[in-house]
Scaffold this motif. Structure first.
Motif, PDB file in Angstrom:
ATOM      1  N   LEU A  47      50.950  44.036  40.178  1.00  0.00           N
ATOM      2  CA  LEU A  47      50.266  44.851  39.266  1.00  0.00           C
ATOM      3  C   LEU A  47      49.537  45.785  39.897  1.00  0.00           C
ATOM      4  CD1 LEU A  47      48.680  41.446  37.471  1.00  0.00           C
ATOM      5  CD2 LEU A  47      50.589  43.035  36.488  1.00  0.00           C
ATOM      6  N   PRO A  48      49.169  47.017  39.054  1.00  0.00           N
ATOM      7  CA  PRO A  48      48.325  47.936  39.844  1.00  0.00           C
ATOM      8  C   PRO A  48      46.848  47.460  40.077  1.00  0.00           C
ATOM      9  CG  PRO A  48      48.494  48.254  37.416  1.00  0.00           C
ATOM     10  CD  PRO A  48      49.339  47.220  37.860  1.00  0.00           C
ATOM     11  N   ALA A  49      46.184  48.292  41.069  1.00  0.00           N
ATOM     12  CA  ALA A  49      45.046  47.800  41.402  1.00  0.00           C
ATOM     13  C   ALA A  49      44.083  48.103  39.954  1.00  0.00           C
ATOM     14  CB  ALA A  49      44.287  48.704  42.310  1.00  0.00           C
ATOM     15  N   THR A  50      43.122  47.135  39.918  1.00  0.00           N
ATOM     16  CA  THR A  50      42.298  47.470  38.514  1.00  0.00           C
ATOM     17  C   THR A  50      40.807  47.350  39.038  1.00  0.00           C
ATOM     18  OG1 THR A  50      44.124  46.231  37.359  1.00  0.00           O
ATOM     19  CG2 THR A  50      41.569  46.051  36.345  1.00  0.00           C
ATOM     20  N   VAL A  51      40.066  48.153  38.360  1.00  0.00           N
ATOM     21  CA  VAL A  51      38.668  48.351  38.501  1.00  0.00           C
ATOM     22  C   VAL A  51      37.915  47.733  37.223  1.00  0.00           C
ATOM     23  CG1 VAL A  51      36.463  49.754  38.809  1.00  0.00           C
ATOM     24  CG2 VAL A  51      38.849  50.264  40.020  1.00  0.00           C
ATOM     25  N   ARG A  52      37.219  46.767  36.834  1.00  0.00           N
ATOM     26  CA  ARG A  52      36.600  46.325  36.009  1.00  0.00           C
ATOM     27  C   ARG A  52      35.041  45.764  36.099  1.00  0.00           C
ATOM     28  NH1 ARG A  52      36.305  40.730  35.679  1.00  0.00           N
ATOM     29  NH2 ARG A  52      37.568  39.465  37.197  1.00  0.00           N
ATOM     30  N   MET A  53      34.603  45.371  34.999  1.00  0.00           N
ATOM     31  CA  MET A  53      33.069  45.008  35.176  1.00  0.00           C
ATOM     32  C   MET A  53      33.213  43.574  35.157  1.00  0.00           C
ATOM     33  SD  MET A  53      30.788  47.452  35.183  1.00  0.00           S
ATOM     34  CE  MET A  53      29.413  46.324  35.016  1.00  0.00           C
ATOM     35  N   GLY A  54      32.496  42.820  35.926  1.00  0.00           N
ATOM     36  CA  GLY A  54      32.264  41.595  36.309  1.00  0.00           C
ATOM     37  C   GLY A  54      30.994  40.958  36.667  1.00  0.00           C
ATOM     38  N   THR A  55      30.795  39.777  36.678  1.00  0.00           N
ATOM     39  CA  THR A  55      29.434  39.119  36.972  1.00  0.00           C
ATOM     40  C   THR A  55      29.725  38.808  38.712  1.00  0.00           C
ATOM     41  OG1 THR A  55      29.424  38.142  35.063  1.00  0.00           O
ATOM     42  CG2 THR A  55      28.034  37.108  36.574  1.00  0.00           C
ATOM     43  N   VAL A  63      34.130  45.177  39.764  1.00  0.00           N
ATOM     44  CA  VAL A  63      34.795  44.269  40.547  1.00  0.00           C
ATOM     45  C   VAL A  63      36.350  44.572  40.332  1.00  0.00           C
ATOM     46  CG1 VAL A  63      33.157  42.416  40.272  1.00  0.00           C
ATOM     47  CG2 VAL A  63      35.283  42.411  38.830  1.00  0.00           C
ATOM     48  N   ASP A  64      37.161  44.015  41.267  1.00  0.00           N
ATOM     49  CA  ASP A  64      38.431  44.349  41.337  1.00  0.00           C
ATOM     50  C   ASP A  64      39.052  43.250  40.517  1.00  0.00           C
ATOM     51  OD1 ASP A  64      38.859  41.930  42.805  1.00  0.00           O
ATOM     52  OD2 ASP A  64      39.406  42.829  44.717  1.00  0.00           O
ATOM     53  N   GLU A  65      40.512  43.376  40.475  1.00  0.00           N
ATOM     54  CA  GLU A  65      41.283  42.432  39.409  1.00  0.00           C
ATOM     55  C   GLU A  65      41.055  41.130  39.757  1.00  0.00           C
ATOM     56  OE1 GLU A  65      43.728  43.658  43.068  1.00  0.00           O
ATOM     57  OE2 GLU A  65      42.739  44.778  41.429  1.00  0.00           O
ATOM     58  N   MET A  66      40.737  40.783  40.849  1.00  0.00           N
ATOM     59  CA  MET A  66      40.425  39.063  41.125  1.00  0.00           C
ATOM     60  C   MET A  66      38.992  38.838  41.130  1.00  0.00           C
ATOM     61  SD  MET A  66      43.643  38.204  41.940  1.00  0.00           S
ATOM     62  CE  MET A  66      43.288  36.668  42.498  1.00  0.00           C
ATOM     63  N   GLY A  67      38.153  39.783  40.852  1.00  0.00           N
ATOM     64  CA  GLY A  67      36.863  39.472  40.596  1.00  0.00           C
ATOM     65  C   GLY A  67      35.922  39.688  41.792  1.00  0.00           C
ATOM     66  N   ARG A  68      36.461  40.398  42.732  1.00  0.00           N
ATOM     67  CA  ARG A  68      35.534  40.542  44.010  1.00  0.00           C
ATOM     68  C   ARG A  68      34.802  41.885  44.080  1.00  0.00           C
ATOM     69  NH1 ARG A  68      41.118  39.823  47.636  1.00  0.00           N
ATOM     70  NH2 ARG A  68      41.523  41.380  45.908  1.00  0.00           N
ATOM     71  N   ALA A  69      33.593  41.898  44.480  1.00  0.00           N
ATOM     72  CA  ALA A  69      32.711  42.863  44.371  1.00  0.00           C
ATOM     73  C   ALA A  69      33.220  44.185  45.062  1.00  0.00           C
ATOM     74  CB  ALA A  69      31.267  42.749  44.976  1.00  0.00           C
ATOM     75  N   LEU A  70      32.896  45.261  44.540  1.00  0.00           N
ATOM     76  CA  LEU A  70      33.322  46.447  44.937  1.00  0.00           C
ATOM     77  C   LEU A  70      32.042  47.362  45.066  1.00  0.00           C
ATOM     78  CD1 LEU A  70      36.518  47.545  42.559  1.00  0.00           C
ATOM     79  CD2 LEU A  70      36.193  46.738  44.936  1.00  0.00           C
ATOM     80  N   GLY A 105      35.493  46.729  30.544  1.00  0.00           N
ATOM     81  CA  GLY A 105      34.001  47.400  30.818  1.00  0.00           C
ATOM     82  C   GLY A 105      34.017  48.750  31.430  1.00  0.00           C
ATOM     83  N   ALA A 106      35.153  49.052  32.461  1.00  0.00           N
ATOM     84  CA  ALA A 106      35.240  50.210  33.239  1.00  0.00           C
ATOM     85  C   ALA A 106      35.663  51.141  32.349  1.00  0.00           C
ATOM     86  CB  ALA A 106      36.118  49.913  34.215  1.00  0.00           C
ATOM     87  N   ARG A 107      35.493  52.359  32.730  1.00  0.00           N
ATOM     88  CA  ARG A 107      35.913  53.448  32.018  1.00  0.00           C
ATOM     89  C   ARG A 107      37.063  54.330  32.657  1.00  0.00           C
ATOM     90  NH1 ARG A 107      30.764  57.590  31.415  1.00  0.00           N
ATOM     91  NH2 ARG A 107      32.455  58.758  31.293  1.00  0.00           N
ATOM     92  N   ALA A 108      38.150  54.378  32.043  1.00  0.00           N
ATOM     93  CA  ALA A 108      39.484  54.975  32.472  1.00  0.00           C
ATOM     94  C   ALA A 108      39.097  56.089  33.129  1.00  0.00           C
ATOM     95  CB  ALA A 108      40.362  54.758  31.277  1.00  0.00           C
ATOM     96  N   ASP A 109      38.529  57.131  32.313  1.00  0.00           N
ATOM     97  CA  ASP A 109      38.482  58.443  32.889  1.00  0.00           C
ATOM     98  C   ASP A 109      37.588  58.546  34.212  1.00  0.00           C
ATOM     99  OD1 ASP A 109      35.880  57.437  31.451  1.00  0.00           O
ATOM    100  OD2 ASP A 109      35.371  59.389  31.496  1.00  0.00           O
ATOM    101  N   LEU A 110      37.023  57.339  34.582  1.00  0.00           N
ATOM    102  CA  LEU A 110      36.224  57.342  36.114  1.00  0.00           C
ATOM    103  C   LEU A 110      37.144  56.904  37.229  1.00  0.00           C
ATOM    104  CD1 LEU A 110      32.680  56.430  34.944  1.00  0.00           C
ATOM    105  CD2 LEU A 110      33.525  58.793  35.203  1.00  0.00           C
ATOM    106  N   VAL A 111      38.092  56.258  36.853  1.00  0.00           N
ATOM    107  CA  VAL A 111      39.018  55.525  37.898  1.00  0.00           C
ATOM    108  C   VAL A 111      39.916  56.617  38.355  1.00  0.00           C
ATOM    109  CG1 VAL A 111      40.626  53.714  38.030  1.00  0.00           C
ATOM    110  CG2 VAL A 111      38.795  53.209  36.785  1.00  0.00           C
ATOM    111  N   LEU A 158      27.972  49.091  41.789  1.00  0.00           N
ATOM    112  CA  LEU A 158      27.995  50.158  40.827  1.00  0.00           C
ATOM    113  C   LEU A 158      28.059  49.668  39.442  1.00  0.00           C
ATOM    114  CD1 LEU A 158      30.591  52.749  42.437  1.00  0.00           C
ATOM    115  CD2 LEU A 158      27.968  52.711  42.813  1.00  0.00           C
ATOM    116  N   ASP A 159      27.409  50.255  38.564  1.00  0.00           N
ATOM    117  CA  ASP A 159      27.437  49.819  37.065  1.00  0.00           C
ATOM    118  C   ASP A 159      28.700  50.691  36.327  1.00  0.00           C
ATOM    119  OD1 ASP A 159      26.522  52.473  36.462  1.00  0.00           O
ATOM    120  OD2 ASP A 159      24.666  51.788  35.993  1.00  0.00           O
ATOM    121  N   ALA A 160      28.955  50.319  35.061  1.00  0.00           N
ATOM    122  CA  ALA A 160      29.995  50.947  34.572  1.00  0.00           C
ATOM    123  C   ALA A 160      29.940  52.514  34.493  1.00  0.00           C
ATOM    124  CB  ALA A 160      30.034  50.429  33.067  1.00  0.00           C
TER     125      ALA A 160
END
Length: 182
Positions: A47-55, A63-70, A105-111, A158-160
């Motif tokens: 799978l490609p690296a993923t940036v998303r919002m997480g708790t 966070v990354d695709e595994m929920g680890r803080a970035l 929750g992450a913006r594709a235009d910012l990745v 970082l926030d979204a």
């Protein structure tokens, strides 16, 4: 008779060595060991690296695709990572083998990505190179690196929108290094 009793023991030893080797080389993230400083972790599987919002322990953050803080390193320039050597040992760059994607929750235009000095692609968000923190213990909710001064600048979650989360309130913490404060 003696040879027959030695064979099951040899089989047991071989089994334990194999099981230990497999257990030592595996991890929950399928790609590496966050407890080992300097290890740049690839995206798990195919799978490609993923940036998303997480708790995280510090609130909602990237966070990354595994929920680890970035994290963002305040010393980095836009699309210009400066964390290398000992810095990258403690703050492994979030790398990708191919174009990363935006998750929930992450913006594709910012990745995006930036090429690191030694080669390879580092994931960026709003132009900020992203990193993990080796002392987060690899747990999905850990975020011990937020608002931390290390290697000459502050580190932030970082926030979204790609902005640093507010400080914890206790002032900037510094990473102790064998009797010195860097």
């Amino acid at each position: 008779m003696r040879e027959a009793s030695a064979a099951p023991g040899a089989v047991l030893v071989a089994f334990l060595v194999t099981a230990g080797t497999l257990a030592g080389g595996c991890s929950r993230d399928g790609g590496g060991d966050m407890a080992t400083p300097g290890r740049t972790l690839p995206a798990p599987g195919e799978l490609p690296a993923t940036v998303r919002m997480g708790t995280t322990a510090r609130g909602r953050a990237l966070v990354d695709e595994m929920g680890r803080a970035l994290y963002r390193f305040a010393r980095d320039g836009r699309n210009r990572p400066t964390c290398r050597g000992g810095c990258a040992a403690m703050w492994p760059p979030f790398t990708a083998g191919r174009r990363p994607r935006a998750g929930e929750g992450a913006r594709a235009d910012l990745v995006g990505v930036v090429r690191r000095a030694g080669g390879g692609l580092q994931v960026t968000y709003a132009g900020h190179p992203l990193y993990r923190y080796a002392r987060d213990d690899g747990l999905p909710t850990e975020a011990e690196g937020h608002d931390l001064w290390d290697h000459g600048a502050e580190w932030y979650l970082l926030d979204a929108a790609g902005r640093p989360l507010p400080p914890d309130g206790g002032g900037v913490r510094r990473v102790p290094r064998e009797g010195t404060d860097r």
